[in-house]
Design an enzyme around this catalytic site. Sequence first.
Site, mmCIF file in Angstrom:
data_model
loop_
_atom_site.group_PDB
_atom_site.id
_atom_site.type_symbol
_atom_site.label_atom_id
_atom_site.label_comp_id
_atom_site.label_asym_id
_atom_site.label_seq_id
_atom_site.Cartn_x
_atom_site.Cartn_y
_atom_site.Cartn_z
ATOM 1 N N HIS A 153 5.602 -0.562 -2.605
ATOM 2 C CA HIS A 153 5.724 0.238 -3.475
ATOM 3 C C HIS A 153 5.906 2.097 -3.451
ATOM 4 C CE1 HIS A 153 2.601 -3.188 -5.358
ATOM 5 N NE2 HIS A 153 4.027 -3.463 -5.880
ATOM 6 N N GLY A 159 -4.702 -8.628 3.101
ATOM 7 C CA GLY A 159 -5.801 -9.000 2.393
ATOM 8 C C GLY A 159 -4.530 -7.961 0.549
ATOM 9 N N ASN A 181 0.631 -1.356 0.036
ATOM 10 C CA ASN A 181 0.123 0.053 -0.451
ATOM 11 C C ASN A 181 0.752 1.346 -0.073
ATOM 12 O OD1 ASN A 181 -2.033 -1.812 -0.085
ATOM 13 N ND2 ASN A 181 -2.401 -1.623 1.756
ATOM 14 N N ASN A 205 -7.770 -12.866 4.578
ATOM 15 C CA ASN A 205 -8.885 -12.089 3.272
ATOM 16 C C ASN A 205 -10.433 -12.164 3.831
ATOM 17 O OD1 ASN A 205 -8.705 -11.649 0.265
ATOM 18 N ND2 ASN A 205 -7.123 -12.017 0.160
HETATM 19 P P1 NAD Z 1 -5.709 -6.573 -5.091
HETATM 20 O O1 NAD Z 1 -6.393 -5.242 -5.121
HETATM 21 O O2 NAD Z 1 -4.978 -7.038 -5.420
HETATM 22 O O3 NAD Z 1 -6.377 -7.520 -3.598
HETATM 23 C C1 NAD Z 1 -7.147 -7.045 -3.222
HETATM 24 C C2 NAD Z 1 -7.380 -7.780 -2.283
HETATM 25 O O4 NAD Z 1 -7.711 -7.813 0.000
HETATM 26 C C3 NAD Z 1 -7.894 -8.816 -2.566
HETATM 27 O O5 NAD Z 1 -7.709 -10.187 -2.681
HETATM 28 C C4 NAD Z 1 -9.452 -9.020 -1.596
HETATM 29 O O6 NAD Z 1 -10.232 -10.333 -1.757
HETATM 30 C C5 NAD Z 1 -8.787 -8.457 -0.507
HETATM 31 N N1 NAD Z 1 -10.619 -7.850 0.318
HETATM 32 C C6 NAD Z 1 -10.551 -6.707 0.630
HETATM 33 N N2 NAD Z 1 -11.260 -6.164 0.775
HETATM 34 C C7 NAD Z 1 -11.060 -6.663 2.060
HETATM 35 C C8 NAD Z 1 -11.277 -6.541 3.189
HETATM 36 N N3 NAD Z 1 -12.137 -5.748 3.768
HETATM 37 N N4 NAD Z 1 -10.448 -7.307 4.447
HETATM 38 C C9 NAD Z 1 -9.719 -8.338 4.004
HETATM 39 N N5 NAD Z 1 -9.230 -8.659 2.814
HETATM 40 C C10 NAD Z 1 -9.765 -8.206 1.872
HETATM 41 O O7 NAD Z 1 -4.262 -5.712 -4.088
HETATM 42 P P2 NAD Z 1 -3.016 -5.513 -4.173
HETATM 43 O O8 NAD Z 1 -2.457 -7.192 -4.328
HETATM 44 O O9 NAD Z 1 -2.602 -5.114 -3.220
HETATM 45 O O10 NAD Z 1 -2.497 -5.113 -5.697
HETATM 46 C C11 NAD Z 1 -2.956 -3.982 -5.799
HETATM 47 C C12 NAD Z 1 -1.863 -2.372 -5.626
HETATM 48 O O11 NAD Z 1 -2.326 -1.254 -6.201
HETATM 49 C C13 NAD Z 1 -1.003 -3.082 -4.479
HETATM 50 O O12 NAD Z 1 -0.137 -3.529 -4.672
HETATM 51 C C14 NAD Z 1 -0.571 -0.843 -4.251
HETATM 52 O O13 NAD Z 1 -0.148 -0.691 -4.645
HETATM 53 C C15 NAD Z 1 -2.282 -0.233 -4.999
HETATM 54 N N6 NAD Z 1 -3.235 0.310 -4.166
HETATM 55 C C16 NAD Z 1 -3.150 0.447 -3.008
HETATM 56 C C17 NAD Z 1 -3.947 1.267 -2.399
HETATM 57 C C18 NAD Z 1 -3.602 1.581 -1.263
HETATM 58 O O14 NAD Z 1 -2.803 2.136 -0.282
HETATM 59 N N7 NAD Z 1 -3.984 1.760 0.214
HETATM 60 C C19 NAD Z 1 -5.584 0.722 -2.636
HETATM 61 C C20 NAD Z 1 -5.466 0.282 -3.755
HETATM 62 C C21 NAD Z 1 -4.486 -0.186 -4.355
#
Ligand code: NAD
Length: 252
Positions: free
Chosen positions: A123, A191, A106, A217
């Site tokens: 990241h 997550g 994140n 998750n």
């Molecule tokens: P992803 O979108 O691939 O996966 C998110 C995961 O979280 C899924 O497996 C989903 O089932 C799970 N999930 C959803 N809600 C949840 C909850 N309330 N509790 C537990 N699990 C939950 O995300 P990723 O693998 O992190 O990859 C996306 C990339 O985009 C990241 O690497 C990041 O760099 C960027 N990103 C960052 C943010 C942030 O900083 N908050 C947000 C979105 C995307």
Amino acid sequence: MSHPDAASVAEAAAILREAGNVVVLTGAGISVESGIPDFRSAGGLWEEFPPEDYATVEALRRDPERVWEFFRALGRGLVEPRPNPAHDALARLEQEGHVHAVVTQNIDGLHRRAGSRRVIEVHGSHHELRCEGCAARRPFGLADLEPGPAPTCEACSGLLRPDVVLFGEPVDAIDEAIALVEGCDCLWVIGTSALVYPVAGLPALVQARGGAVIDCNVEAGGIPGAVEVCGPAGRTIPRIAAAVAGGASEIA
Ligand code: NAD
Ligand code: ZN
């Protein structure tokens, strides 16, 4: 399944208590309950800003003004959110000596704001700007959210951009993350779909050495061989943390 069952919470807590070195790996899911949707779901940022047009290093060099529209939309979504009980519980577990480090994908800075000390942001962070020319840094300010030209560096007039990893850029912090994971005997995944390399390779690295992997998750079945606790992180992580602190007798 949306409610963690007591048995899986107890099993995860027992592993965490007995492990000598726990490293946590988090993704977008841990921040969903802070009000930051993941990018790829319906209504997520990728719908309006396709990553191939907005989140690549080539796009930034070709048309910085356009890519800054995406950076501003992302930044506006990060002003309000606060750490949720999952971030808070991880910070407490670190203070209590149960968590060694947090490796996060994140860019929202919420682990640090919750009080976690050892955080590897693979990241990068959206809260800091970096100069493409001289690598100077300064915080991403509220004024940077206003429409207008892309901000430039006071020192060298180079282009400023958030200190995040765009597609096509190296993941510099991954070596530190791998070193931490190689030193752990339990990887606690929270997550993340754990599909995006290089982070996606970390659970197998731990399992190959006989270490434990816990997967928290909302969806089941993400990581083969992991102990799963299904449910929203804001509920499951504080429950697991309470069970770690309270000992086995208080879990049931
Ligand atoms: P992803 O979108 O691939 O996966 C998110 C995961 O979280 C899924 O497996 C989903 O089932 C799970 N999930 C959803 N809600 C949840 C909850 N309330 N509790 C537990 N699990 C939950 O995300 P990723 O693998 O992190 O990859 C996306 C990339 O985009 C990241 O690497 C990041 O760099 C960027 N990103 C960052 C943010 C942030 O900083 N908050 C947000 C979105 C995307
Ligand atoms: Zn500069």
